[in-house]
Design an enzyme around this catalytic site. Sequence first.
Site, PDB file in Angstrom:
ATOM      1  N   TYR A  98     -39.342 -19.723 -11.908  1.00 41.10           N
ATOM      2  CA  TYR A  98     -40.610 -20.476 -11.970  1.00 41.10           C
ATOM      3  C   TYR A  98     -40.387 -21.909 -11.482  1.00 41.10           C
ATOM      4  O   TYR A  98     -41.157 -22.425 -10.658  1.00 41.10           O
ATOM      5  CB  TYR A  98     -41.122 -20.471 -13.411  1.00 41.10           C
ATOM      6  CG  TYR A  98     -42.422 -21.219 -13.610  1.00 41.10           C
ATOM      7  CD1 TYR A  98     -43.642 -20.651 -13.253  1.00 41.10           C
ATOM      8  CD2 TYR A  98     -42.444 -22.499 -14.162  1.00 41.10           C
ATOM      9  CE1 TYR A  98     -44.838 -21.340 -13.442  1.00 41.10           C
ATOM     10  CE2 TYR A  98     -43.620 -23.193 -14.347  1.00 41.10           C
ATOM     11  CZ  TYR A  98     -44.819 -22.608 -13.985  1.00 41.10           C
ATOM     12  OH  TYR A  98     -46.005 -23.291 -14.167  1.00 41.10           O
ATOM     13  N   SER A 104     -45.549 -28.390 -11.004  1.00 41.37           N
ATOM     14  CA  SER A 104     -45.289 -28.316 -12.454  1.00 41.37           C
ATOM     15  C   SER A 104     -44.197 -29.324 -12.786  1.00 41.37           C
ATOM     16  O   SER A 104     -43.369 -29.652 -11.925  1.00 41.37           O
ATOM     17  CB  SER A 104     -44.802 -26.907 -12.811  1.00 41.37           C
ATOM     18  OG  SER A 104     -44.148 -26.908 -14.064  1.00 41.37           O
TER      19      SER A 104
HETATM   20  N1  NAD Z   1     -50.560 -24.727 -18.381  1.00 39.21           N
HETATM   21  C1  NAD Z   1     -49.538 -25.537 -18.092  1.00 39.21           C
HETATM   22  O1  NAD Z   1     -49.017 -26.275 -18.959  1.00 39.21           O
HETATM   23  C2  NAD Z   1     -49.009 -25.591 -16.696  1.00 39.21           C
HETATM   24  C3  NAD Z   1     -47.898 -26.402 -16.449  1.00 39.21           C
HETATM   25  C4  NAD Z   1     -47.397 -26.503 -15.169  1.00 39.21           C
HETATM   26  C5  NAD Z   1     -47.984 -25.820 -14.136  1.00 39.21           C
HETATM   27  N2  NAD Z   1     -49.054 -25.016 -14.376  1.00 39.21           N
HETATM   28  C6  NAD Z   1     -49.623 -24.285 -13.240  1.00 39.21           C
HETATM   29  O2  NAD Z   1     -51.031 -24.454 -13.207  1.00 39.21           O
HETATM   30  C7  NAD Z   1     -51.628 -23.272 -12.664  1.00 39.21           C
HETATM   31  C8  NAD Z   1     -52.668 -22.734 -13.639  1.00 39.21           C
HETATM   32  O3  NAD Z   1     -51.990 -22.365 -14.832  1.00 39.21           O
HETATM   33  P1  NAD Z   1     -52.723 -21.994 -16.206  1.00 39.21           P
HETATM   34  O4  NAD Z   1     -51.891 -22.571 -17.273  1.00 39.21           O
HETATM   35  O5  NAD Z   1     -54.154 -22.309 -16.102  1.00 39.21           O
HETATM   36  O6  NAD Z   1     -52.463 -20.401 -16.215  1.00 39.21           O
HETATM   37  P2  NAD Z   1     -53.423 -19.155 -16.530  1.00 39.21           P
HETATM   38  O7  NAD Z   1     -52.508 -18.005 -16.725  1.00 39.21           O
HETATM   39  O8  NAD Z   1     -54.388 -19.512 -17.602  1.00 39.21           O
HETATM   40  O9  NAD Z   1     -54.208 -18.976 -15.153  1.00 39.21           O
HETATM   41  C9  NAD Z   1     -53.562 -18.500 -13.997  1.00 39.21           C
HETATM   42  C10 NAD Z   1     -54.526 -17.616 -13.231  1.00 39.21           C
HETATM   43  O10 NAD Z   1     -53.881 -17.188 -12.015  1.00 39.21           O
HETATM   44  C11 NAD Z   1     -54.267 -15.844 -11.785  1.00 39.21           C
HETATM   45  N3  NAD Z   1     -53.296 -15.165 -10.908  1.00 39.21           N
HETATM   46  C12 NAD Z   1     -51.981 -14.955 -11.147  1.00 39.21           C
HETATM   47  N4  NAD Z   1     -51.450 -14.269 -10.130  1.00 39.21           N
HETATM   48  C13 NAD Z   1     -52.450 -14.025  -9.237  1.00 39.21           C
HETATM   49  C14 NAD Z   1     -52.518 -13.346  -8.004  1.00 39.21           C
HETATM   50  N5  NAD Z   1     -51.442 -12.761  -7.455  1.00 39.21           N
HETATM   51  N6  NAD Z   1     -53.714 -13.295  -7.355  1.00 39.21           N
HETATM   52  C15 NAD Z   1     -54.808 -13.863  -7.896  1.00 39.21           C
HETATM   53  N7  NAD Z   1     -54.804 -14.522  -9.067  1.00 39.21           N
HETATM   54  C16 NAD Z   1     -53.644 -14.592  -9.736  1.00 39.21           C
HETATM   55  C17 NAD Z   1     -54.315 -15.221 -13.174  1.00 39.21           C
HETATM   56  O11 NAD Z   1     -55.072 -14.019 -13.180  1.00 39.21           O
HETATM   57  C18 NAD Z   1     -54.932 -16.332 -13.992  1.00 39.21           C
HETATM   58  O12 NAD Z   1     -56.339 -16.218 -14.032  1.00 39.21           O
HETATM   59  C19 NAD Z   1     -50.479 -22.280 -12.429  1.00 39.21           C
HETATM   60  O13 NAD Z   1     -50.075 -22.356 -11.077  1.00 39.21           O
HETATM   61  C20 NAD Z   1     -49.386 -22.798 -13.338  1.00 39.21           C
HETATM   62  O14 NAD Z   1     -48.095 -22.415 -12.898  1.00 39.21           O
HETATM   63  C21 NAD Z   1     -49.582 -24.876 -15.645  1.00 39.21           C
END
Ligand code: NAD
Length: 258
Positions: free
Chosen positions: A160, A147
Amino acid sequence: MTFASRFQDKNIIVTGGASGIGRATVIRLVSEGGTVLAVDRNADGLRETLELANSVADYGGGARSVLASITDEIEVRHVVQDFVREQGGLDVLVNMAGILRSTHTTETSFEDFMLILQINLGGTFLFCREALPFLLESQGNIVNAASTSAFFGHAYMAAYSASKGGVAALTQALSREYLNRGVRVNAVAPGGIGTPMVVAQAQAFPEGTDFSLYAHLTRPDRQLGEPQDVAAAIAMLACEDGAFINGAILRIDGGTHG
Ligand SMILES: NC(=O)c1ccc[n+]([C@@H]2O[C@H](COP(=O)([O-])OP(=O)(O)OC[C@H]3O[C@@H](n4cnc5c(N)ncnc54)[C@H](O)[C@@H]3O)[C@@H](O)[C@H]2O)c1
Protein backbone atom coordinates in the site's frame (compact mmCIF):
# COMPACT_ATOMS: atom_id res chain seq x y z
CA MET A 1 -23.38 25.10 6.38
CA THR A 2 -23.71 26.72 2.96
CA PHE A 3 -20.91 26.70 0.45
CA ALA A 4 -19.89 28.84 -2.49
CA SER A 5 -20.65 28.14 -6.15
CA ARG A 6 -17.04 27.44 -7.05
CA PHE A 7 -17.94 24.47 -9.29
CA GLN A 8 -20.93 25.91 -11.15
CA ASP A 9 -20.83 24.74 -14.79
CA LYS A 10 -17.89 22.45 -14.04
CA ASN A 11 -17.88 18.83 -15.17
CA ILE A 12 -16.11 16.52 -12.75
CA ILE A 13 -15.28 12.82 -12.44
CA VAL A 14 -14.71 11.36 -8.95
CA THR A 15 -13.52 7.75 -8.66
CA GLY A 16 -14.21 5.87 -5.43
CA GLY A 17 -17.44 7.86 -5.17
CA ALA A 18 -19.38 5.08 -3.43
CA SER A 19 -17.68 5.46 -0.05
CA GLY A 20 -15.61 7.48 2.38
CA ILE A 21 -13.58 10.40 1.02
CA GLY A 22 -14.80 9.90 -2.57
CA ARG A 23 -18.42 10.08 -1.44
CA ALA A 24 -17.78 13.18 0.70
CA THR A 25 -16.08 14.78 -2.31
CA VAL A 26 -19.03 14.09 -4.61
CA ILE A 27 -21.37 15.65 -2.03
CA ARG A 28 -19.14 18.68 -1.51
CA LEU A 29 -18.62 19.40 -5.22
CA VAL A 30 -22.32 18.99 -6.06
CA SER A 31 -23.23 21.35 -3.21
CA GLU A 32 -20.98 23.93 -4.86
CA GLY A 33 -22.64 23.57 -8.27
CA GLY A 34 -20.56 20.82 -9.88
CA THR A 35 -21.93 18.24 -12.29
CA VAL A 36 -20.27 15.13 -10.92
CA LEU A 37 -19.92 11.60 -12.24
CA ALA A 38 -19.22 9.19 -9.37
CA VAL A 39 -17.33 6.08 -10.52
CA ASP A 40 -17.05 2.95 -8.42
CA ARG A 41 -17.46 -0.83 -8.47
CA ASN A 42 -19.89 -0.75 -5.53
CA ALA A 43 -23.44 -0.28 -6.90
CA ASP A 44 -25.21 0.05 -3.53
CA GLY A 45 -22.70 2.61 -2.32
CA LEU A 46 -23.10 4.63 -5.50
CA ARG A 47 -26.89 4.67 -5.08
CA GLU A 48 -26.55 5.99 -1.55
CA THR A 49 -24.02 8.63 -2.64
CA LEU A 50 -26.38 9.91 -5.34
CA GLU A 51 -29.25 10.21 -2.86
CA LEU A 52 -27.08 12.14 -0.39
CA ALA A 53 -25.44 14.33 -3.03
CA ASN A 54 -28.56 15.21 -4.94
CA SER A 55 -30.33 16.17 -1.71
CA VAL A 56 -27.76 18.95 -1.15
CA ALA A 57 -27.18 19.88 -4.81
CA ASP A 58 -27.09 23.63 -5.36
CA TYR A 59 -26.19 26.21 -8.02
CA GLY A 60 -27.39 23.86 -10.77
CA GLY A 61 -25.15 21.00 -9.69
CA GLY A 62 -26.03 17.32 -9.66
CA ALA A 63 -24.57 13.84 -9.38
CA ARG A 64 -24.87 10.74 -11.52
CA SER A 65 -22.93 7.50 -11.37
CA VAL A 66 -21.40 4.72 -13.39
CA LEU A 67 -20.38 1.26 -12.29
CA ALA A 68 -16.84 0.49 -13.45
CA SER A 69 -13.52 -0.90 -12.31
CA ILE A 70 -10.70 1.63 -12.46
CA THR A 71 -8.27 -1.05 -13.63
CA ASP A 72 -10.21 -1.96 -16.76
CA GLU A 73 -8.53 0.00 -19.53
CA ILE A 74 -11.46 -0.16 -21.94
CA GLU A 75 -14.03 0.69 -19.27
CA VAL A 76 -12.04 3.68 -18.07
CA ARG A 77 -11.79 5.03 -21.61
CA HIS A 78 -15.54 4.66 -22.12
CA VAL A 79 -16.39 6.26 -18.76
CA VAL A 80 -14.35 9.35 -19.60
CA GLN A 81 -15.38 9.63 -23.24
CA ASP A 82 -19.10 9.03 -22.60
CA PHE A 83 -19.16 11.69 -19.86
CA VAL A 84 -17.36 14.19 -22.07
CA ARG A 85 -19.75 13.45 -24.95
CA GLU A 86 -22.80 14.00 -22.70
CA GLN A 87 -21.46 17.09 -20.92
CA GLY A 88 -19.37 18.70 -23.63
CA GLY A 89 -16.14 18.63 -21.63
CA LEU A 90 -14.27 17.70 -18.46
CA ASP A 91 -12.87 20.23 -15.96
CA VAL A 92 -11.71 18.18 -12.96
CA LEU A 93 -10.66 14.59 -12.28
CA VAL A 94 -10.52 13.36 -8.67
CA ASN A 95 -8.93 9.90 -8.25
CA MET A 96 -10.03 8.53 -4.84
CA ALA A 97 -10.70 4.83 -5.52
CA GLY A 98 -8.27 2.56 -3.74
CA ILE A 99 -7.79 -0.48 -1.52
CA LEU A 100 -5.80 -1.16 1.64
CA ARG A 101 -4.52 -4.51 2.91
CA SER A 102 -2.06 -5.18 5.68
CA THR A 103 0.18 -8.22 5.94
CA HIS A 104 3.64 -9.19 7.10
CA THR A 105 5.88 -8.64 4.09
CA THR A 106 7.24 -12.18 4.32
CA GLU A 107 3.66 -13.44 3.96
CA THR A 108 2.64 -11.17 1.09
CA SER A 109 2.19 -12.95 -2.22
CA PHE A 110 3.46 -11.27 -5.35
CA GLU A 111 -0.10 -11.44 -6.66
CA ASP A 112 -1.43 -9.40 -3.71
CA PHE A 113 1.44 -6.93 -3.96
CA MET A 114 0.72 -6.35 -7.65
CA LEU A 115 -3.06 -6.14 -7.12
CA ILE A 116 -2.61 -3.21 -4.73
CA LEU A 117 -0.26 -1.48 -7.17
CA GLN A 118 -2.61 -2.20 -10.06
CA ILE A 119 -5.62 -0.61 -8.36
CA ASN A 120 -4.08 2.29 -6.41
CA LEU A 121 -1.40 3.30 -8.89
CA GLY A 122 -2.48 1.68 -12.18
CA GLY A 123 -6.10 2.83 -11.90
CA THR A 124 -4.99 6.37 -11.11
CA PHE A 125 -2.67 6.35 -14.12
CA LEU A 126 -5.43 5.07 -16.45
CA PHE A 127 -7.89 7.80 -15.44
CA CYS A 128 -5.19 10.49 -15.73
CA ARG A 129 -4.19 9.27 -19.18
CA GLU A 130 -7.74 9.15 -20.51
CA ALA A 131 -8.75 12.49 -18.96
CA LEU A 132 -5.70 14.56 -19.89
CA PRO A 133 -6.65 15.31 -23.52
CA PHE A 134 -9.95 16.79 -22.28
CA LEU A 135 -8.34 18.60 -19.33
CA LEU A 136 -5.91 20.20 -21.78
CA GLU A 137 -8.91 21.54 -23.70
CA SER A 138 -10.60 22.92 -20.57
CA GLN A 139 -7.34 23.91 -18.77
CA GLY A 140 -8.59 21.78 -15.92
CA ASN A 141 -6.91 19.88 -13.12
CA ILE A 142 -6.44 16.56 -11.32
CA VAL A 143 -6.45 15.68 -7.60
CA ASN A 144 -5.07 12.23 -6.70
CA ALA A 145 -5.14 10.18 -3.49
CA ALA A 146 -1.66 9.70 -2.05
CA SER A 147 -1.34 8.89 1.68
CA THR A 148 0.83 9.64 4.67
CA SER A 149 2.04 6.05 4.22
CA ALA A 150 3.91 7.23 1.11
CA PHE A 151 6.29 9.40 3.15
CA PHE A 152 6.29 8.06 6.70
CA GLY A 153 6.21 4.29 6.14
CA HIS A 154 3.37 2.34 7.69
CA ALA A 155 4.33 -1.06 9.08
CA TYR A 156 2.61 -4.10 7.53
CA MET A 157 1.54 -1.93 4.58
CA ALA A 158 4.54 -2.23 2.28
CA ALA A 159 2.49 -2.73 -0.89
CA TYR A 160 0.00 0.00 0.00
CA SER A 161 2.78 2.44 0.95
CA ALA A 162 4.64 1.68 -2.29
CA SER A 163 1.47 2.23 -4.32
CA LYS A 164 0.85 5.60 -2.64
CA GLY A 165 4.49 6.62 -3.07
CA GLY A 166 3.90 5.83 -6.74
CA VAL A 167 0.80 8.04 -6.79
CA ALA A 168 2.79 10.90 -5.23
CA ALA A 169 5.56 10.53 -7.83
CA LEU A 170 3.02 10.21 -10.67
CA THR A 171 1.33 13.39 -9.46
CA GLN A 172 4.57 15.36 -9.43
CA ALA A 173 5.74 13.98 -12.78
CA LEU A 174 2.44 14.95 -14.44
CA SER A 175 2.44 18.39 -12.84
CA ARG A 176 5.88 18.97 -14.35
CA GLU A 177 4.98 17.47 -17.76
CA TYR A 178 1.93 19.73 -18.13
CA LEU A 179 3.36 22.79 -16.36
CA ASN A 180 3.43 24.90 -19.51
CA ARG A 181 0.19 23.52 -20.92
CA GLY A 182 -2.29 24.75 -18.30
CA VAL A 183 -3.24 21.54 -16.46
CA ARG A 184 -2.53 21.41 -12.70
CA VAL A 185 -1.98 18.07 -10.93
CA ASN A 186 -2.05 17.80 -7.13
CA ALA A 187 -2.65 15.12 -4.50
CA VAL A 188 -3.98 14.86 -1.00
CA ALA A 189 -2.13 12.68 1.50
CA PRO A 190 -4.70 11.78 4.16
CA GLY A 191 -3.93 9.89 7.35
CA GLY A 192 -6.33 8.54 9.95
CA ILE A 193 -9.62 9.57 8.34
CA GLY A 194 -12.68 7.72 9.69
CA THR A 195 -13.91 5.91 6.57
CA PRO A 196 -15.01 2.31 5.97
CA MET A 197 -11.45 1.57 4.79
CA VAL A 198 -9.90 2.68 8.07
CA VAL A 199 -12.60 1.18 10.28
CA ALA A 200 -12.16 -2.20 8.53
CA GLN A 201 -8.38 -1.91 8.77
CA ALA A 202 -8.52 -1.52 12.55
CA GLN A 203 -9.71 -5.16 12.69
CA ALA A 204 -7.44 -6.43 9.94
CA PHE A 205 -3.88 -6.10 11.22
CA PRO A 206 -2.07 -9.43 10.89
CA GLU A 207 -1.43 -11.69 13.84
CA GLY A 208 1.69 -10.64 15.71
CA THR A 209 1.31 -6.94 14.87
CA ASP A 210 3.48 -4.67 16.99
CA PHE A 211 1.03 -1.80 17.58
CA SER A 212 3.73 0.32 19.26
CA LEU A 213 4.96 0.98 15.70
CA TYR A 214 1.80 3.04 15.18
CA ALA A 215 1.97 5.01 18.43
CA HIS A 216 3.70 8.03 16.82
CA LEU A 217 1.26 8.01 13.88
CA THR A 218 -1.89 8.29 15.99
CA ARG A 219 -3.26 11.31 17.84
CA PRO A 220 -2.93 10.97 21.63
CA ASP A 221 -6.74 11.35 21.87
CA ARG A 222 -7.10 8.75 19.05
CA GLN A 223 -9.38 11.16 17.19
CA LEU A 224 -9.86 10.42 13.48
CA GLY A 225 -10.49 13.00 10.79
CA GLU A 226 -13.77 13.16 8.88
CA PRO A 227 -14.04 12.39 5.15
CA GLN A 228 -15.44 15.93 4.82
CA ASP A 229 -12.11 17.34 6.07
CA VAL A 230 -10.39 15.83 3.04
CA ALA A 231 -13.22 16.71 0.65
CA ALA A 232 -12.89 20.38 1.65
CA ALA A 233 -9.18 20.33 0.80
CA ILE A 234 -9.85 18.56 -2.51
CA ALA A 235 -12.41 21.25 -3.39
CA MET A 236 -9.88 23.98 -2.61
CA LEU A 237 -7.20 22.36 -4.77
CA ALA A 238 -9.61 21.74 -7.66
CA CYS A 239 -11.17 25.21 -7.91
CA GLU A 240 -9.80 28.63 -8.78
CA ASP A 241 -8.69 29.11 -5.15
CA GLY A 242 -5.98 26.56 -5.94
CA ALA A 243 -4.92 28.23 -9.20
CA PHE A 244 -1.27 28.61 -8.12
CA ILE A 245 -1.02 25.21 -6.42
CA ASN A 246 0.58 22.62 -8.67
CA GLY A 247 2.54 19.45 -7.91
CA ALA A 248 1.60 19.71 -4.24
CA ILE A 249 1.01 16.72 -1.98
CA LEU A 250 -1.18 18.09 0.81
CA ARG A 251 -0.93 16.18 4.09
CA ILE A 252 -4.29 15.96 5.90
CA ASP A 253 -3.83 14.03 9.13
CA GLY A 254 -4.51 16.42 12.01
CA GLY A 255 -0.77 16.80 12.53
CA THR A 256 -0.05 13.21 13.53
CA HIS A 257 2.81 12.77 11.07
CA GLY A 258 4.40 16.18 11.66
N1 NAD B 1 -9.14 7.01 5.06
C1 NAD B 1 -7.85 7.33 5.24
O1 NAD B 1 -7.39 7.61 6.37
C2 NAD B 1 -6.93 7.38 4.07
C3 NAD B 1 -5.58 7.65 4.31
C4 NAD B 1 -4.70 7.74 3.25
C5 NAD B 1 -5.15 7.57 1.96
N2 NAD B 1 -6.45 7.28 1.73
C6 NAD B 1 -6.87 7.08 0.33
O2 NAD B 1 -8.02 7.85 0.05
C7 NAD B 1 -8.81 7.15 -0.92
C8 NAD B 1 -10.23 6.97 -0.39
O3 NAD B 1 -10.15 6.14 0.77
P1 NAD B 1 -11.36 5.90 1.79
O4 NAD B 1 -10.75 5.87 3.13
O5 NAD B 1 -12.46 6.82 1.47
O6 NAD B 1 -11.72 4.38 1.40
P2 NAD B 1 -13.12 3.64 1.13
O7 NAD B 1 -12.81 2.19 1.18
O8 NAD B 1 -14.17 4.20 2.03
O9 NAD B 1 -13.44 4.06 -0.38
C9 NAD B 1 -12.69 3.55 -1.45
C10 NAD B 1 -13.62 3.32 -2.63
O10 NAD B 1 -12.83 2.87 -3.75
C11 NAD B 1 -13.60 1.89 -4.43
N3 NAD B 1 -12.72 1.01 -5.23
C12 NAD B 1 -11.73 0.21 -4.79
N4 NAD B 1 -11.20 -0.45 -5.82
C13 NAD B 1 -11.88 -0.08 -6.94
C14 NAD B 1 -11.81 -0.45 -8.30
N5 NAD B 1 -10.91 -1.34 -8.74
N6 NAD B 1 -12.67 0.14 -9.17
C15 NAD B 1 -13.58 1.03 -8.74
N7 NAD B 1 -13.70 1.41 -7.46
C16 NAD B 1 -12.87 0.85 -6.56
C17 NAD B 1 -14.31 1.12 -3.32
O11 NAD B 1 -15.41 0.39 -3.82
C18 NAD B 1 -14.69 2.23 -2.37
O12 NAD B 1 -15.97 2.74 -2.67
C19 NAD B 1 -8.10 5.82 -1.18
O13 NAD B 1 -7.30 5.94 -2.33
C20 NAD B 1 -7.24 5.64 0.05
O14 NAD B 1 -6.12 4.82 -0.19
C21 NAD B 1 -7.37 7.18 2.76
